[in-house]
Design a protein around this motif. Structure first.
Motif, PDB file in Angstrom:
ATOM      1  N   THR A 140       5.439  -4.074  37.015  1.00 31.09           N
ATOM      2  CA  THR A 140       4.909  -2.858  36.399  1.00 31.09           C
ATOM      3  C   THR A 140       3.407  -2.765  36.586  1.00 31.09           C
ATOM      4  O   THR A 140       2.863  -1.685  36.849  1.00 31.09           O
ATOM      5  CB  THR A 140       5.256  -2.838  34.897  1.00 31.09           C
ATOM      6  N   TRP A 141       2.707  -3.885  36.445  1.00 32.52           N
ATOM      7  CA  TRP A 141       1.255  -3.888  36.625  1.00 32.52           C
ATOM      8  C   TRP A 141       0.871  -3.479  38.040  1.00 32.52           C
ATOM      9  O   TRP A 141      -0.130  -2.789  38.252  1.00 32.52           O
ATOM     10  CB  TRP A 141       0.704  -5.282  36.307  1.00 32.52           C
ATOM     11  N   ASN A 142       1.673  -3.913  39.029  1.00 34.95           N
ATOM     12  CA  ASN A 142       1.355  -3.618  40.423  1.00 34.95           C
ATOM     13  C   ASN A 142       1.935  -2.295  40.907  1.00 34.95           C
ATOM     14  O   ASN A 142       1.697  -1.921  42.068  1.00 34.95           O
ATOM     15  CB  ASN A 142       1.880  -4.737  41.328  1.00 34.95           C
ATOM     16  N   GLU A 143       2.724  -1.600  40.089  1.00 32.88           N
ATOM     17  CA  GLU A 143       3.368  -0.372  40.536  1.00 32.88           C
ATOM     18  C   GLU A 143       2.319   0.653  40.980  1.00 32.88           C
ATOM     19  O   GLU A 143       1.375   0.955  40.262  1.00 32.88           O
ATOM     20  CB  GLU A 143       4.220   0.221  39.411  1.00 32.88           C
ATOM     21  N   PHE A 144       2.514   1.169  42.175  1.00 34.87           N
ATOM     22  CA  PHE A 144       1.522   2.083  42.740  1.00 34.87           C
ATOM     23  C   PHE A 144       2.100   3.469  43.003  1.00 34.87           C
ATOM     24  O   PHE A 144       1.454   4.485  42.727  1.00 34.87           O
ATOM     25  CB  PHE A 144       0.976   1.496  44.047  1.00 34.87           C
ATOM     26  N   LEU A 145       3.328   3.530  43.546  1.00 35.27           N
ATOM     27  CA  LEU A 145       3.864   4.803  44.024  1.00 35.27           C
ATOM     28  C   LEU A 145       4.080   5.795  42.882  1.00 35.27           C
ATOM     29  O   LEU A 145       3.690   6.975  42.995  1.00 35.27           O
ATOM     30  CB  LEU A 145       5.180   4.563  44.771  1.00 35.27           C
ATOM     31  N   ILE A 146       4.701   5.361  41.797  1.00 37.40           N
ATOM     32  CA  ILE A 146       5.001   6.285  40.689  1.00 37.40           C
ATOM     33  C   ILE A 146       3.712   6.842  40.072  1.00 37.40           C
ATOM     34  O   ILE A 146       3.591   8.065  39.896  1.00 37.40           O
ATOM     35  CB  ILE A 146       5.881   5.575  39.649  1.00 37.40           C
ATOM     36  N   PRO A 147       2.706   6.020  39.744  1.00 39.15           N
ATOM     37  CA  PRO A 147       1.445   6.624  39.245  1.00 39.15           C
ATOM     38  C   PRO A 147       0.778   7.528  40.273  1.00 39.15           C
ATOM     39  O   PRO A 147       0.172   8.535  39.913  1.00 39.15           O
ATOM     40  CB  PRO A 147       0.577   5.396  38.928  1.00 39.15           C
ATOM     41  N   PHE A 148       0.885   7.182  41.551  1.00 40.03           N
ATOM     42  CA  PHE A 148       0.226   7.972  42.594  1.00 40.03           C
ATOM     43  C   PHE A 148       0.834   9.381  42.707  1.00 40.03           C
ATOM     44  O   PHE A 148       0.118  10.359  42.943  1.00 40.03           O
ATOM     45  CB  PHE A 148       0.341   7.241  43.934  1.00 40.03           C
ATOM     46  N   ILE A 149       2.172   9.478  42.536  1.00 42.53           N
ATOM     47  CA  ILE A 149       2.852  10.763  42.688  1.00 42.53           C
ATOM     48  C   ILE A 149       2.863  11.555  41.383  1.00 42.53           C
ATOM     49  O   ILE A 149       2.665  12.781  41.388  1.00 42.53           O
ATOM     50  CB  ILE A 149       4.302  10.541  43.180  1.00 42.53           C
ATOM     51  N   LEU A 150       3.083  10.896  40.261  1.00 40.82           N
ATOM     52  CA  LEU A 150       3.310  11.592  39.003  1.00 40.82           C
ATOM     53  C   LEU A 150       2.039  11.807  38.182  1.00 40.82           C
ATOM     54  O   LEU A 150       2.096  12.486  37.152  1.00 40.82           O
ATOM     55  CB  LEU A 150       4.337  10.828  38.159  1.00 40.82           C
ATOM     56  N   VAL A 151       0.921  11.222  38.597  1.00 42.10           N
ATOM     57  CA  VAL A 151      -0.321  11.352  37.819  1.00 42.10           C
ATOM     58  C   VAL A 151      -1.466  11.676  38.766  1.00 42.10           C
ATOM     59  O   VAL A 151      -1.685  10.955  39.746  1.00 42.10           O
ATOM     60  CB  VAL A 151      -0.624  10.043  37.055  1.00 42.10           C
ATOM     61  N   ASN A 152      -2.149  12.783  38.524  1.00 41.21           N
ATOM     62  CA  ASN A 152      -3.363  13.086  39.292  1.00 41.21           C
ATOM     63  C   ASN A 152      -4.574  13.303  38.388  1.00 41.21           C
ATOM     64  O   ASN A 152      -5.620  13.720  38.854  1.00 41.21           O
ATOM     65  CB  ASN A 152      -3.142  14.309  40.188  1.00 41.21           C
ATOM     66  N   ASP A 153      -4.397  13.049  37.095  1.00 42.48           N
ATOM     67  CA  ASP A 153      -5.498  13.124  36.140  1.00 42.48           C
ATOM     68  C   ASP A 153      -6.108  11.741  35.991  1.00 42.48           C
ATOM     69  O   ASP A 153      -5.394  10.756  35.746  1.00 42.48           O
ATOM     70  CB  ASP A 153      -4.968  13.624  34.789  1.00 42.48           C
ATOM     71  N   ASP A 154      -7.426  11.656  36.143  1.00 41.99           N
ATOM     72  CA  ASP A 154      -8.105  10.360  36.085  1.00 41.99           C
ATOM     73  C   ASP A 154      -7.896   9.652  34.747  1.00 41.99           C
ATOM     74  O   ASP A 154      -7.954   8.426  34.676  1.00 41.99           O
ATOM     75  CB  ASP A 154      -9.601  10.564  36.336  1.00 41.99           C
ATOM     76  N   ALA A 155      -7.633  10.411  33.687  1.00 39.73           N
ATOM     77  CA  ALA A 155      -7.466   9.817  32.358  1.00 39.73           C
ATOM     78  C   ALA A 155      -6.184   9.014  32.228  1.00 39.73           C
ATOM     79  O   ALA A 155      -6.040   8.233  31.285  1.00 39.73           O
ATOM     80  CB  ALA A 155      -7.491  10.918  31.296  1.00 39.73           C
ATOM     81  N   TYR A 156      -5.222   9.190  33.160  1.00 39.67           N
ATOM     82  CA  TYR A 156      -3.935   8.488  33.059  1.00 39.67           C
ATOM     83  C   TYR A 156      -3.709   7.501  34.199  1.00 39.67           C
ATOM     84  O   TYR A 156      -2.636   6.916  34.294  1.00 39.67           O
ATOM     85  CB  TYR A 156      -2.788   9.503  33.042  1.00 39.67           C
ATOM     86  N   ARG A 157      -4.693   7.315  35.068  1.00 40.13           N
ATOM     87  CA  ARG A 157      -4.501   6.412  36.191  1.00 40.13           C
ATOM     88  C   ARG A 157      -4.483   4.954  35.727  1.00 40.13           C
ATOM     89  O   ARG A 157      -5.238   4.572  34.843  1.00 40.13           O
ATOM     90  CB  ARG A 157      -5.605   6.617  37.227  1.00 40.13           C
ATOM     91  N   THR A 158      -3.648   4.151  36.393  1.00 39.21           N
ATOM     92  CA  THR A 158      -3.589   2.719  36.101  1.00 39.21           C
ATOM     93  C   THR A 158      -4.500   1.955  37.070  1.00 39.21           C
ATOM     94  O   THR A 158      -5.053   2.539  38.014  1.00 39.21           O
ATOM     95  CB  THR A 158      -2.146   2.218  36.223  1.00 39.21           C
TER      96      THR A 158
END
Length: 277
Positions: free
Chosen positions: A208-226
């Motif tokens: 989960t810590w290393n997950e990249f694809l789901i945050p990259f596609i589903l989040v484009n707001d800087d406030a929610y980026r991991t």
């Protein structure tokens, strides 16, 4: 006679290979750590050159300029519910598949196995439109719910396999004493499953810590980026400043290394549980 002279040659060769593998594995991390405390001039002197003094200000620059304070807490907010919910749901479904009989049991287990094999790239576009229809784009729910769903197949199979290694005599004695299913799960199975649950939690934490694809596609707001996603944008801004860039990389991977070092005994115990049954 020295102690090493009594060790068989095969054992010495195996130890040499293990030490070589350990050296090859740990060297990139040591170079990354060394580069992160260098200045730009120190980097130009070579990868193995030591700095005149450690430049810890690189970490301060990376933390502040890269917004890592926001990304770090976002990763924590996402990882904790994903790991907790996945282990809890995996415990329930694993108990069902390990001990209970119900219709379509084999079919459902096969579907779970197939679900574990499907890569995220295969369903990320339908998932995006589903999340957009539900109004969950740029929310923590968009980062948490899909990763819980993706973790359940592995959690179920992992814990069901571990439960099948438990002593059957203990469970049979509890049934003969009239204990119910939830009592057996809560009072007998869960205490015996702590090593396996700890190992599963560590696996899920790393993934989960290393997950990249789901945050990259589903989040484009800087406030929610991991953190992994934040590292991508940080890399674009600091490509020429290698020490600050590597300091950011150390900040991203440091929680993973610290977590593994703290829980390594439980991790190994969980992996070897039942191996000597």
């Amino acid at each position: 006679m020295s102690r090493s002279s009594n060790i068989p040659a095969a054992t010495l060769f195996l130890r040499l290979v293990l030490w070589l593998l350990a050296f090859v594995t740990i060297t990139p991390f040591l170079l990354l750590l060394l580069t992160s405390i260098k200045s730009k001039a120190d980097v130009l002197r070579g990868a193995f050159a030591l700095p005149a003094y450690p430049h810890f200000e690189n970490y301060v620059d990376a933390w502040n300029a890269g917004h890592f304070n926001i990304y770090f807490w976002n990763s924590i907010i996402v990882v904790i519910p994903v790991v907790a919910a996945s282990v809890f749901l995996g415990l329930l479904t694993g108990f069902a598949f390990a001990y209970l009989s119900f219709p379509l049991r084999r079919t459902l287990f096969a579907i779970l196995t197939l679900g574990m094999m499907v890569p995220a790239e295969a369903f990320i576009i339908p998932l995006y439109y589903e999340m957009r229809y539900l109004g969950l784009i740029n929310t923590y729910a968009a980062l948490i719910v899909p990763q819980i769903a993706m973790s359940i197949p592995f959690s179920t199979i992992f814990l069901a396999s571990a439960m099948q290694q438990l002593p059957e005599e203990v469970l049979e004695a509890a049934v003969l004493d009239g204990a119910g299913r939830f009592y057996i799960l809560r009072k007998i199975v869960v205490p015996l499953m702590i090593p396996a649950m700890s190992t599963l939690a560590l696996f899920l934490f790393i993934w989960t810590w290393n997950e990249f694809l789901i945050p990259f596609i589903l989040v484009n707001d800087d406030a929610y980026r991991t953190l992994p996603l934040g590292m991508l944008f940080f890399q674009g801004r600091y490509t020429v400043n290698t020490p600050v860039l590597t300091a950011g990389a150390v900040i991203v991977i440091a929680p993973l290394i610290l977590t593994y070092l703290v829980f390594q005994r439980r991790f190994i115990a969980g992996l070897t549980a039942g191996a000597t049954k």
